[in-house]
Design an enzyme around this catalytic site. Structure first.
Site, PDB file in Angstrom:
ATOM      1  N   ASP A  20      36.829   6.609 -37.681  1.00 26.29           N
ATOM      2  CA  ASP A  20      36.738   7.884 -38.396  1.00 26.29           C
ATOM      3  C   ASP A  20      36.092   7.806 -39.781  1.00 26.29           C
ATOM      4  O   ASP A  20      36.562   8.444 -40.736  1.00 26.29           O
ATOM      5  CB  ASP A  20      38.134   8.511 -38.519  1.00 26.29           C
ATOM      6  N   LYS A  81      37.745  12.831 -31.142  1.00 24.39           N
ATOM      7  CA  LYS A  81      39.160  12.801 -30.770  1.00 24.39           C
ATOM      8  C   LYS A  81      39.939  13.768 -31.640  1.00 24.39           C
ATOM      9  O   LYS A  81      39.485  14.174 -32.717  1.00 24.39           O
ATOM     10  CB  LYS A  81      39.736  11.389 -30.903  1.00 24.39           C
ATOM     11  N   CYS A 113      45.284   7.114 -38.854  1.00 27.51           N
ATOM     12  CA  CYS A 113      44.548   6.768 -37.638  1.00 27.51           C
ATOM     13  C   CYS A 113      44.445   5.267 -37.404  1.00 27.51           C
ATOM     14  O   CYS A 113      44.536   4.803 -36.265  1.00 27.51           O
ATOM     15  CB  CYS A 113      43.177   7.432 -37.652  1.00 27.51           C
TER      16      CYS A 113
END
Length: 197
Positions: A20, A81, A113
């Site tokens: 991310d 996601k 995450c």
């Protein structure tokens, strides 16, 4: 006496996970530009060593895509996601198909995450190496606590240069000079010696 297990990196059993590293986080994550440089080194070094790269993007419709400084064009996959964890079916398929048992993980946020990904991988008996100088959070106190939790879960805390040198194993490795160029300049400080938020 039972043989002691030591988690060591082996190139043909390892994947790099870039978690991310998206444009929308740039203004809010501590040491964002520095961890982006660490991620760049990991991705470039991994490409030289033929390590599969998996990239995720958390809700890219709102949080935008992976930052332009990172060349992820060779990734085995770049997946959107909404789960905090990177361990989604498409990613699990890559690990299974390539018969990989070790993941080197870097990105953001360390306490969300990255943590969720590592815990899911550990539950599935993967070995997980956390690139400590390649992860961050909005508050450094959250990162510190995340690193403690990750260690408790059995993750190996490491650094970018440590990972790449361990995968090489020797200056006689055919790709040593190429990888050496990636890490030749001193790595930027990502605040590992500081804990204030």
């Amino acid at each position: 006496m039972a043989k002691r297990h030591i988690s060591r990196l082996v190139a043909n059993r390892t994947a790099f996970f870039c978690c991310d590293m998206q444009e929308a986080f740039r203004a809010n994550i501590k040491y964002f530009s520095e961890i982006t440089e660490i991620a760049r080194r990991m991705i470039e070094g991994g490409k030289i060593l033929d390590i599969p790269l998996v990239v995720t993007e958390q809700y890219p419709k709102g949080l935008k895509h992976t930052v332009k400084e990172l060349n992820i064009s060779h990734a085995a996959g770049t997946f959107p996601k909404t789960l905090f964890s990177m361990v989604i079916p498409e990613v699990e398929n890559i690990l299974t198909e390539k018969k990989l048992n070790t993941v080197v993980l870097f990105g953001i946020e360390a306490h969300v995450c990255v943590l969720h990904t590592a815990l899911d991988l550990r539950e599935r008996d993967y070995e997980v190496h956390i690139v400590a100088d390649g992860c961050s959070s909005r508050a450094l106190s959250d990162r510190v606590l995340a690193y403690e939790r990750l260690k408790q879960a059995g993750c190996i805390m490491t650094s970018c240069e440590t990972v790449l040198m361990e995968l090489l194993g020797s200056k006689d490795h055919a790709k040593f000079k190429e990888v050496q160029k990636v890490v030749m300049d001193r790595a930027p400080s990502t605040g590992l010696d500081r804990t204030e938020s």
